[in-house]
Structure formats: structure tokens, C-alpha cells
Design an enzyme around this catalytic site. Structure first.
Site, PDB file in Angstrom:
ATOM      1  N   ASP A   1       0.882  -1.166   0.000  1.00  0.00           N
ATOM      2  CA  ASP A   1       0.000   0.000   0.000  1.00  0.00           C
ATOM      3  C   ASP A   1       0.921   1.216   0.000  1.00  0.00           C
ATOM      4  O   ASP A   1       1.566   1.510   1.007  1.00  0.00           O
ATOM      5  CB  ASP A   1      -0.868  -0.016   1.257  1.00  0.00           C
ATOM      6  CG  ASP A   1      -1.630   1.296   1.485  1.00  0.00           C
ATOM      7  OD1 ASP A   1      -1.631   2.158   0.571  1.00  0.00           O
ATOM      8  OD2 ASP A   1      -2.214   1.456   2.569  1.00  0.00           O
TER       9      ASP A   1
ATOM     10  N   LYS B   1       2.879  11.195  -3.576  1.00  0.00           N
ATOM     11  CA  LYS B   1       1.877  10.467  -4.345  1.00  0.00           C
ATOM     12  C   LYS B   1       0.934  11.401  -5.105  1.00  0.00           C
ATOM     13  O   LYS B   1       0.451  11.065  -6.180  1.00  0.00           O
ATOM     14  CB  LYS B   1       1.065   9.594  -3.382  1.00  0.00           C
ATOM     15  CG  LYS B   1       0.054   8.686  -4.033  1.00  0.00           C
ATOM     16  CD  LYS B   1      -0.595   7.814  -2.973  1.00  0.00           C
ATOM     17  CE  LYS B   1      -1.678   6.933  -3.523  1.00  0.00           C
ATOM     18  NZ  LYS B   1      -2.242   6.070  -2.467  1.00  0.00           N
TER      19      LYS B   1
ATOM     20  N   GLU C   1      -7.097   0.655  -4.898  1.00  0.00           N
ATOM     21  CA  GLU C   1      -7.216   0.583  -3.433  1.00  0.00           C
ATOM     22  C   GLU C   1      -8.576   0.061  -2.969  1.00  0.00           C
ATOM     23  O   GLU C   1      -8.620  -0.795  -2.078  1.00  0.00           O
ATOM     24  CB  GLU C   1      -6.900   1.949  -2.813  1.00  0.00           C
ATOM     25  CG  GLU C   1      -5.401   2.227  -2.860  1.00  0.00           C
ATOM     26  CD  GLU C   1      -5.039   3.689  -2.681  1.00  0.00           C
ATOM     27  OE1 GLU C   1      -5.918   4.481  -2.275  1.00  0.00           O
ATOM     28  OE2 GLU C   1      -3.889   4.044  -2.948  1.00  0.00           O
TER      29      GLU C   1
END
Ligand code: ADP
Ligand code: MG
Length: 586
Positions: free
Chosen positions: A9, A69, A157
Site C-alpha cells: 500500500d 503520491k 485501493e
């Protein structure tokens, strides 16, 4: 052994790495024991690199790169000035692409995995938000390559969260919503499962909505109260104020009030009510995203089999309440908010590596498994014929004041009384001494794909875990013995049930009798003699029934005692209230 593929993750604020180990996805911890690595990177001008906690420690003093990100795979024009014209970020070690910085985080997670698994790791599944476009996905993949990892799958996700929630818990063609409120971003997706595969049917969100906003809002509020201006602080001070805002926010997830405290600047109490005021605009933005996603997917709350909440900020009670209201159902909080995405990535990795599939055709538990509870009763956690791997847990509490530990005895069998079942093992769980019924111990049983039972007990107050591995005894039982156990349970069903009812009633009586005694002492003066006599009679009847081991009589007499003391209980409450309003007496 087949080749390991890790699941990663790669979060905006925190990242984690997980792997499937005998059927279960587990997070891998770094040498300090942390399973979450801040997505932060620091460079020195000589090219030295620090990642995670070590990098964060320098924030305020030096430039630390966070939330990279939000820049990956983007053009300079979209970056609000954070990227140079050529799409690079200025660092102490020169200009770097966002994927090069993300690669440092991935490389760190690869090192963590290699250290824990004691093997080289070269393949990974990496998650990205559902809304990431091709460019952002390609750049994420590139980051993996730069870190020495072949990214075998880029996974959304919400799909990862849904995998972690469990395919087995859903019917074919069910729909779920995944609500992910993290540190910097908010995503909400509606997924549909078709032929065992999830498809994202709609996704919405806000790339500038998350825990960071809440930290800042709290800090801003406190600054205003202390007649300071958050924007006017020097960068190092600002970092400190925001960190304190975050601490206060975390405390408010548990407590009704928290004190914002900066040495030499002052203190500001922040109540949940104030926090609600600060959160309102964010909650409203969140709500419109959720409504948008439902609208786009053509569903309403009742069409959803579950609303799975993940992301660290899902812990905020106000957020949970609002989500329940928006979807018209209680959200599912069964997934660990910080870990679900990494676990889901690990499950996907396991499927790709072929290690998870085997798990699906597995065995069942031959006999029930449970622990001994008060009164020597069997409390079943995993019942007979449950498909493995499986896990189940329950909360237990202390039976006496000041108790410091609890003995957990692991039992197997179908009988109501602990002593008639087989003992597989036992251990002590320590906890903070507390008043009767105040300590909370969570006990979880897990049976992995190989049939190995491990039992975990956690003191909820301290988060301290005790784990024991029982081995394969839970599954490897001779058939003849299973048959005998099951037939005995049928044979003695009546006696067993009686014994259970008696123990349960006796436990209740043991609680009730001293309470009644105490209440009589305190409020007896307000009762008539007749009333007292009725209560005394009921008490005696209970005591006799215990002595004579009369099951039905005990049950009935406990109920009677409960009834006749109702007015006494009400009187005590009244007395306490009166005392409260008449103020302290001396
Ligand atoms: P991301 O996926 O964006 O990296 P996470 O899902 O890891 O983020 O969530 C991090 C956020 O969760 C942070 O803003 C952190 O302050 C918040 N958070 C963690 N624990 C709590 C808590 N107990 N109460 C409120 N917020 C919390
Ligand atoms: Mg996240």
C-alpha cells in the site's frame, strides 16, 4: 516453495507491506516493530537518503518530501507549483522525478520484507487510488522498477479493501461501497462483484481532503484562541503546532475533550463539540462525494451489502456517524483502517503467486473450539464444521476488582462444561488492574490453511498481545474420538444444558446478592418493614437454591429477587440524584 510476491500500500501519508502467510495476509514490521512507514523521504546534498520515521524526524529542520503520491504521473501545470517545468521536484540532492522519490519508499518496504522473510523479494502488487489515470499508474509501476521490484499488478485501493473484507462474505453479484479517508485524500467507490471479481462501478473523492486538513483546522482554532496566526509562524513552529493539532484530534477519537498545549504559548481545551464545528465543512464535502458515487453507480444505501470503512481517519467517531447517516446503514469497521489496503494487496499477490487458491479448497474444523469462561463453562469461538482458514474473536472482562491477569484455557469439544471438553493449552494474559468488568481482553482464534491454531489475547487498554501457537491439534483429531465426543454431547445434552443454566444463574446470583445487601444498607431506611421482609425472603430463597443445586428453582428465585429489588434500585438512583442537586453535605 513458490515465489513470494509482496503486497504494497503506497499511501499518501503512510505505506505498508504485507504478505500472505499460510492463508492469512499479515503486515511486515520494520526492525523497530512498525508496520506503517510514513511516506516521507529526506535527501542530503551528498545523496544520502532517509525514509519513513527517520526522514520525518528531520521535518521542520530540513526539507522532507511528503505526499509525493499526489504528484506522481502529473504535469507541472497540475502541481500547484510543487513541480518544476520539467516535472521534477527540487531536492537537496538535485532535481528528481516523483517516481524516483516514491521508489525510495518502495525500496525501503522491499528491505523490510526481505529482512522479515529472510529471502530476496523481486515482485510486488502495488495499490493506487481508483481514480488514478494511465499516466499515474505507469509512473507508479516505474517507481517499483526503480526500487528493484517487478510490479506484477497495479491494484485499485478499493478493490484491495474489498479483498481484505473477504470475497467469501459476499454473494455473487453483490455490491459494496468502500470509504477510504486517509491523511491527505478521500476516496469513495462502489464496487460490484461479478463472477468472483470486483469491478469498480463508480468512484469519487477529493484529493485535498483528509486527516491533514483536520490537524490544521485544530491548530488554526487553537492559534486563534491564543491570538496567534498559524500562517505567521516560522516553519519549524508551524510543524509543531500542526503535530499538536493531530495529537488532539487522535485523543478526541477516544475522549470527549483534549487540551491543545504548546510549551510557553498556552493551552486551549478542545471539546468534541468544537471539533464537530471544525469538521463540519469537511464532513459536508465528504457527503457530497458519497452521494455522487452512489448516483453514478445507480445505487442507494440499501442496495449495498456493506459499506467498508478504511483509512486512518475512519477512526473519527464523527466520520463514522456521518457515514452511517449517508448510507442509511451501519458501516463495516471490521477491517483494520491502516492495514486493510496492504492486506488486500497481499491477497491479490497470493492469488497471482498461486498460494491463495489452495486455501479455497480446505478442510473444516472437526470439533468446536472455545475457551473456558466464568463458572467453568465452555464458550465456543469457532464452531464445529467451520471451513478453515478461519478466525473468530470475542471480548472478555475481569471478574473481580483489581485483577491483574486472566487465565485463558483453550478447549475443544461439544460439551457445555469446560471439564468435559479437551484442553488444548492455556496461558495467562496480563492486564492493567481495573475495577470488576472494566478490563477488556480480546481473544482471537485463528486457524491457518495448514490447520495450525494460534490464539491471541490482547489487552485493549494497552494493546499488548499474548500469542500462543497450539499446533495442529485443533484439526488433527482421530475420527473415532470425534464421533465419541459428538455422541456424548447428544447423550448428555439434557444434563449439560441443566449444568449450564445452573452456572449462569449462579453467576448472576453471586452478582446480585452482594449488590442487594449493599443497597439495603444504604437505602433500607426508606423501605417499609414488609418490603424489607419480601426482599429478605427472596434472598434466602436464592441462597437455598444454590445450596441445593436446584436449577429451575435457582433460575426462578434469581428472577424474583431481581424483580422485588427493582424499587430499591430506583430509590438508590433517586437518592444519588437528590444528593447531587442538594450539593455536598458535611
Ligand atoms: P493515507 O492512505 O493517506 O496514507 P492513512 O489511511 O494511513 O493515510 O491515514 C492517515 C491519517 O489517519 C492521518 O491523518 C492520521 O492522523 C489519521 N488517524 C490515524 N489514527 C487516528 C485516530 N485515532 N483518530 C483520528 N485520526 C487518525
Ligand atoms: Mg490509504
Amino acid at each position: 516453495m513458490s515465489e513470494v510476491i509482496i503486497g504494497i500500500d503506497l499511501g499518501t501519508t503512510q505505506s505498508a507491506v504485507a504478505v500472505v502467510d499460510s492463508g492469512f495476509p499479515i503486515l511486515l514490521a520494520d526492525k523497530q516493530g512498525n508496520t506503517l512507514t510514513p511516506s516521507a523521504v529526506w535527501y542530503s546534498d551528498t545523496g544520502e537518503v532517509k525514509v519513513g520515521h527517520e526522514a520525518l524526524r528531520r521535518s521542520g529542520l530540513e526539507k522532507v518530501h511528503t505526499s509525493v503520491k499526489s504528484l506522481i504521473g502529473r504535469r507541472a501545470a497540475e502541481s500547484g507549483g510543487r513541480l518544476e517545468a520539467d516535472g521534477r521536484i527540487k531536492t537537496a540532492a538535485g532535481l528528481k522525478l516523483p517516481e524516483e522519490i516514491s521508489a525510495e519508499i518502495l525500496a525501503e518496504l522491499k528491505r523490510v520484507a526481505e529482512h522479515r522473510l529472510e529471502a530476496t523479494v523481486s515482485k510486488a502488487v502495488v495499490t493506487v487510488p481508483a481514480y488514478f489515470h494511465d499516466g499515474q499508474r505507469a509512473a507508479t509501476k516505474k517507481a517499483g522498477e526503480l526500487a528493484g521490484l517487478e510490479v506484477v499488478r497495479i491494484l485499485s485501493e478499493p478493490t484491495a479493501a474489498a479483498l481484505s473484507y473477504g470475497l467469501d462474505r459476499l454473494d455473487e453479484s453483490s455490491r459494496v461501497a468502500v470509504f477510504d479517508l486517509g491523511g491527505g485524500t478521500f476516496d469513495v467507490s462502489v464496487l460490484e462483484m461479478r463472477e468472483g471479481v470486483f469491478e469498480v462501478s463508480a468512484t469519487s473523492g477529493d484529493t485535498e481532503l483528509g486527516g491533514d486538513n483536520f490537524d490544521e483546522a485544530v491548530a488554526c482554532f487553537a492559534a486563534a484562541r491564543l491570538e496567534r496566526d498559524l500562517e505567521g509562524l516560522d516553519p519549524m513552529e508551524r510543524v509543531q503546532w500542526i503535530a499538536e493539532g493531530r495529537r488532539v484530534k487522535h485523543v478526541l477519537s477516544e475522549a470527549e475533550e483534549a487540551i491543545f498545549r504548546i510549551p510557553f504559548s498556552g493551552e486551549v481545551p478542545v471539546s468534541r463539540e468544537i471539533f464537530l464545528g471544525l469538521m463540519k465543512p469537511f464532513l459536508d464535502r465528504m457527503e457530497s462525494c458519497c452521494r455522487r458515487a452512489m448516483l453514478d453507480a445507480g445505487v442507494s444505501g440499501e442496495d449495498l451489502a456493506a459499506v467498508v470503512m478504511v483509512g486512518g481517519s475512519s477512526r473519527i467517531p464523527l466520520v463514522k456517524e456521518r457515514v452511517a447517516r449517508i448510507f442509511g446503514q451501519e458501516p463495516d469497521l471490521s477491517q483494520h483502517p491502516d492495514e486493510a489496503i496492504a492486506r488486500g494487496a497481499a491477497i491479490q499477490a497470493g492469488i497471482l503467486a498461486g498460494t491463495v487458491r489452495e486455501v479455497l479448497l480446505l478442510d473444516v474444523t472437526p470439533l468446536s473450539l472455545g475457551i473456558e469462561t466464568m463458572g467453568g463453562l465452555m464458550n465456543v469461538l469457532i464452531s464445529r464444521n467451520t471451513t478453515i482458514p478461519c478466525k473468530a474473536g470475542e471480548m472478555f472482562t475481569n471478574a473481580v476488582d483489581g485483577q491483574k491477569s486472566m487465565k485463558v484455557t483453550v478447549l475443544q469439544g461439544e460439551r457445555e462444561l469446560a471439564k468435559d471438553n479437551w484442553e488444548l493449552g492455556s496461558f495467562e494474559v496480563q492486564f492493567e488492574p481495573n475495577r470488576r468488568g472494566q478490563a477488556r481482553v480480546g481473544v482471537e482464534f485463528r486457524i491457518d490453511a495448514d490447520g495450525i491454531l494460534s490464539v491471541l489475547a490482547r489487552d485493549v487498554a494497552t494493546g499488548k498481545d499474548t500469542v500462543i501457537e497450539i499446533g495442529s491439534a485443533a484439526v488433527d483429531v482421530q475420527e473415532a474420538k470425534v464421533e465419541q465426543m459428538v455422541s456424548e454431547s447428544v447423550e448428555f445434552a439434557f444434563e449439560d444444558m441443566n449444568a449450564r443454566v445452573f452456572e449462569e444463574a449462579r453467576l448472576k446470583a453471586e452478582e446480585l446478592l452482594p449488590a442487594v445487601g449493599m443497597a439495603l444498607e444504604q437505602a433500607g431506611g426508606f423501605l417499609s418493614e414488609e418490603e424489607i421482609a419480601v426482599i429478605q425472603d427472596a434472598r434466602n430463597r436464592v441462597e437455598r437454591a444454590i445450596g441445593d443445586r436446584q436449577v429451575a428453582e435457582l433460575k426462578a428465585s434469581v428472577e424474583q429477587l431481581d424483580e422485588v429489588t427493582e424499587s430499591l434500585a430506583a430509590m438508590l438512583v433517586q437518592k444519588a440524584t437528590d444528593a447531587l442537586f442538594s450539593g455536598p453535605q458535611d
